[in-house]
Design an enzyme around this catalytic site. Structure first.
Site, PDB file in Angstrom:
ATOM      1  N   HIS A   1       0.816  -1.203   0.000  1.00 51.08           N
ATOM      2  CA  HIS A   1       0.000   0.000   0.000  1.00 51.08           C
ATOM      3  C   HIS A   1       0.856   1.263   0.000  1.00 51.08           C
ATOM      4  O   HIS A   1       0.460   2.278  -0.581  1.00 51.08           O
ATOM      5  CB  HIS A   1      -0.922  -0.009   1.208  1.00 51.08           C
ATOM      6  CG  HIS A   1      -2.146  -0.837   1.003  1.00 51.08           C
ATOM      7  ND1 HIS A   1      -3.418  -0.359   1.175  1.00 51.08           N
ATOM      8  CD2 HIS A   1      -2.293  -2.128   0.613  1.00 51.08           C
ATOM      9  CE1 HIS A   1      -4.306  -1.309   0.912  1.00 51.08           C
ATOM     10  NE2 HIS A   1      -3.631  -2.398   0.576  1.00 51.08           N
TER      11      HIS A   1
ATOM     12  N   GLY B   1       5.269   5.269  -4.497  1.00 52.16           N
ATOM     13  CA  GLY B   1       6.656   5.042  -4.144  1.00 52.16           C
ATOM     14  C   GLY B   1       6.853   4.613  -2.702  1.00 52.16           C
ATOM     15  O   GLY B   1       6.039   4.911  -1.822  1.00 52.16           O
TER      16      GLY B   1
ATOM     17  N   ASP C   1       8.066   5.389   0.303  1.00 61.74           N
ATOM     18  CA  ASP C   1       8.557   6.591   0.975  1.00 61.74           C
ATOM     19  C   ASP C   1       7.984   6.784   2.374  1.00 61.74           C
ATOM     20  O   ASP C   1       8.159   7.840   2.976  1.00 61.74           O
ATOM     21  CB  ASP C   1       8.248   7.830   0.128  1.00 61.74           C
ATOM     22  CG  ASP C   1       6.753   7.985  -0.149  1.00 61.74           C
ATOM     23  OD1 ASP C   1       5.959   7.195   0.411  1.00 61.74           O
ATOM     24  OD2 ASP C   1       6.376   8.882  -0.919  1.00 61.74           O
TER      25      ASP C   1
ATOM     26  N   GLU D   1      -2.441  10.044   3.753  1.00 58.93           N
ATOM     27  CA  GLU D   1      -2.575   8.809   2.978  1.00 58.93           C
ATOM     28  C   GLU D   1      -3.164   7.668   3.816  1.00 58.93           C
ATOM     29  O   GLU D   1      -3.886   6.812   3.317  1.00 58.93           O
ATOM     30  CB  GLU D   1      -1.207   8.417   2.430  1.00 58.93           C
ATOM     31  CG  GLU D   1      -1.209   7.301   1.413  1.00 58.93           C
ATOM     32  CD  GLU D   1       0.168   7.068   0.815  1.00 58.93           C
ATOM     33  OE1 GLU D   1       0.504   5.899   0.577  1.00 58.93           O
ATOM     34  OE2 GLU D   1       0.916   8.050   0.614  1.00 58.93           O
TER      35      GLU D   1
ATOM     36  N   PRO E   1      -5.681  -0.015  -6.890  1.00 58.00           N
ATOM     37  CA  PRO E   1      -6.685  -0.818  -7.610  1.00 58.00           C
ATOM     38  C   PRO E   1      -7.534  -1.667  -6.685  1.00 58.00           C
ATOM     39  O   PRO E   1      -7.073  -2.127  -5.645  1.00 58.00           O
ATOM     40  CB  PRO E   1      -5.829  -1.695  -8.536  1.00 58.00           C
ATOM     41  CG  PRO E   1      -4.490  -1.753  -7.876  1.00 58.00           C
ATOM     42  CD  PRO E   1      -4.310  -0.425  -7.195  1.00 58.00           C
TER      43      PRO E   1
ATOM     44  N   HIS F   1      -0.881 -13.363  -2.033  1.00 56.29           N
ATOM     45  CA  HIS F   1      -2.149 -14.004  -1.728  1.00 56.29           C
ATOM     46  C   HIS F   1      -1.988 -15.448  -1.247  1.00 56.29           C
ATOM     47  O   HIS F   1      -2.957 -16.201  -1.200  1.00 56.29           O
ATOM     48  CB  HIS F   1      -3.059 -13.966  -2.963  1.00 56.29           C
ATOM     49  CG  HIS F   1      -3.527 -12.597  -3.297  1.00 56.29           C
ATOM     50  ND1 HIS F   1      -4.591 -12.353  -4.125  1.00 56.29           N
ATOM     51  CD2 HIS F   1      -3.085 -11.377  -2.898  1.00 56.29           C
ATOM     52  CE1 HIS F   1      -4.777 -11.053  -4.236  1.00 56.29           C
ATOM     53  NE2 HIS F   1      -3.868 -10.435  -3.498  1.00 56.29           N
TER      54      HIS F   1
ATOM     55  N   ASP G   1      -5.273 -19.230   1.290  1.00 54.96           N
ATOM     56  CA  ASP G   1      -4.712 -20.538   0.959  1.00 54.96           C
ATOM     57  C   ASP G   1      -5.115 -21.506   2.070  1.00 54.96           C
ATOM     58  O   ASP G   1      -4.560 -21.468   3.162  1.00 54.96           O
ATOM     59  CB  ASP G   1      -3.186 -20.434   0.862  1.00 54.96           C
ATOM     60  CG  ASP G   1      -2.508 -21.770   0.586  1.00 54.96           C
ATOM     61  OD1 ASP G   1      -3.201 -22.814   0.587  1.00 54.96           O
ATOM     62  OD2 ASP G   1      -1.290 -21.769   0.357  1.00 54.96           O
TER      63      ASP G   1
ATOM     64  N   ASP H   1       4.203 -19.627  -0.233  1.00 55.24           N
ATOM     65  CA  ASP H   1       4.589 -20.739  -1.106  1.00 55.24           C
ATOM     66  C   ASP H   1       3.831 -20.624  -2.436  1.00 55.24           C
ATOM     67  O   ASP H   1       2.989 -19.732  -2.607  1.00 55.24           O
ATOM     68  CB  ASP H   1       4.306 -22.080  -0.412  1.00 55.24           C
ATOM     69  CG  ASP H   1       2.848 -22.250   0.001  1.00 55.24           C
ATOM     70  OD1 ASP H   1       1.969 -21.640  -0.638  1.00 55.24           O
ATOM     71  OD2 ASP H   1       2.582 -22.996   0.969  1.00 55.24           O
TER      72      ASP H   1
END
Length: 486
Positions: free
Chosen positions: A67, A73, A75, A89, A162, A193, A235, A243
């Site tokens: 994020h 960037g 930062d 932010e 996104p 993920h 998972d 993995d």
């Protein structure tokens, strides 16, 4: 407000435009060798302790890094706290449920005792994420250091992340704009993920084809006693291990997030998923290389930015009475800047700063908290149930398979585009207080509108069977790691 500020910010923006190409080259593996030689030891000591207390620490930090870096960037701009009349932010809709700030603060406190105002918060985020990924079974990838902290924190940069129901072509375009290939995008999703959980509130089983047995297990679990508060591991086989299980799970349509199932349908990404699934022995190297690249995105180096004394506040914050703002900035007066460049370089402070574009207006998205870092009994039970339900029912699966295959590449894109536009139909009001998902959400079983949730941590899609809830998300962002359970 200083009347020189607009001009200085504009000039800083010109300098920043070249930063992505030049700054990475200024990072170094031995940047702190003489100024803070124990930096990596301090970071690893804290991370190892945190990981031992809670293995899902890795998902927290991986999401935090993504994020921060993918917005504009690496930062540390996401770490800045907002003020009553200045947003930051951290308050962007996609960042509302981001956690792990306390871990970064603890490491910063320890480093300030050993080498005051030498190690940047941006470097701490990158190093701690690397160590947490390694402890979770992932690669020990390279993280050169020398990043500096931003002088700007713009909420609207975070709002641009996104969403989980974004169309695959649009997602590819966003990664491409950041300098990533389709292969790098897929492997970053695969690693990110492979850990974490998705809260039931954000899971939509009808948004994309899904394995019928897996669907049945998820539906039964999420309609159980915990309801929307329940969380499903991304998972189910190894929920806390980085993995390559992702590739097989995607092709088998056994992922709770819509975007992941779409990755196995789209004609552009399906071959990549299949190819990487056949070369799992290369996963660590490929994922590690992509993470090194992600950690070096548009970094601030040299004489720009500052080394913060506290990661949640600028050294010289600029306060203004001009009314509410979506941006927070730090002083650009070089004589007031508290963090000079690392002494080993011999370089002096500068008034130059990485600038952030300020878009007019824009309300903060409605807060939708997903699960945090604690693995609870219900999550473990869900992992067992999903792992036990691996077998497909061929007859029941045929309809889904036909839907996924119909229309070839054109059909895939059209289906993905349709899913990608659902989240833009409604925007939520701005809120500033902590709102748990079960309070912010409408009552269970009622349809919920889609927002811009991070697709790494929550389900996407709208619609569903009349007898089932039609779950969706508001204002979470696309993050790499699944949202850990609190």
């Amino acid at each position: 407000m200083d009347t020189r500020l607009p001009l200085l910010l504009l000039l800083a923006g010109v300098v920043a435009a070249a930063a992505p190409l030049l700054a990475t080259a200024q990072l170094s593996a031995d940047f702190y060798s003489s100024t803070c030689p124990n930096v990596e030891k301090v970071v690893s000591t804290v991370i190892e302790r945190k990981f031992k207390e809670d293995p899902t620490t890795s998902a927290l930090l991986l999401r935090l890094l993504f994020h921060d870096c993918f917005a504009n960037g690496c930062d540390a701009s996401i770490l800045i706290d907002p003020l009553s009349n200045q947003s930051a932010e951290k308050e962007a809709g996609p960042n509302i449920s981001v956690k792990g700030y306390d871990i970064i603060d603890e490491i910063k406190t320890e480093l300030e005792k050993e080498c005051p105002q030498v190690v940047s918060c941006a470097d701490i985020v990158a190093l701690s994420t690397r160590d947490s990924v390694r402890l979770a079974g992932g690669p020990n990838y390279d993280v050169p250091t020398g990043r500096r902290d931003s002088l700007v924190s713009n909420r609207e940069e975070g709002d641009s992340l996104p969403g989980p129901d974004i169309a695959v072509p649009k997602l590819m375009a966003q990664f491409s704009e950041k300098g990533f290939s389709a292969d790098e995008m897929v492997v970053l999703l695969a690693g990110g993920h492979s850990i974490g959980k998705a809260k039931c509130f954000f899971i939509e089983v009808d948004a994309a084809p899904i394995d019928p047995t897996y669907r049945s297990n998820i539906t039964a679990f999420c309609d159980g006693k915990d309801g929307d508060k329940g969380a499903v591991p991304l998972d189910p086989i190894t929920p806390d291990v980085v993995d390559p299980n992702y590739f097989e799970l995607v092709m088998d349509k056994k992922m709770p997030l819509t975007i992941d199932r779409l990755m196995g349908m789209d004609a552009r990404t399906k071959p990549i998923v299949e190819s990487m699934g056949k070369k799992t022995d290369q996963f660590d190297a490929t994922f590690g290389k992509a993470m090194t690249k992600l950690s070096g995105m548009k970094v601030i180096t040299g004489k720009d930015g500052e080394i913060r004394k506290s990661c949640s506040e600028f050294n010289n914050p600029v306060n203004t009475d001009d009314g509410p703002s979506v941006i927070r900035i730090s002083s650009l007066n070089p004589e007031e800047m508290m963090g000079s460049f690392a002494p080993a370089t011999g370089k002096s402070p500068s008034a130059a700063s990485e600038s952030r574009k300020v878009a007019p207006g824009g309300a903060m998205e409605e807060r939708m908290a997903a699960g945090e870092a604690k693995t609870d009994a219900s999550g473990g039970a869900m992992a067992e149930r999903l792992a036990a339900g691996e077998a497909k029912t061929a007859a029941a699966a045929s309809e889904d398979e036909n839907q996924a295959a119909a229309g070839g590449a054109a059909g895939d894109e059209a289906a993905a585009e349709e899913e990608g536009t659902k989240s833009n139909k409604k925007k939520a009001e701005r809120v500033t207080a902590e709102v748990p998902a079960d309070e912010a959400a409408p009552a269970a079983k009622k349809p919920r509108a889609m927002g811009g949730q991070s697709f790494s941590m929550a389900g996407a899609g709208a619609g569903g069977e009349p007898a089932k809830k039609s779950t969706a998300m508001k204002s979470q962002s696309f993050s790499m790691a699944g949202q850990p359970q609190q």
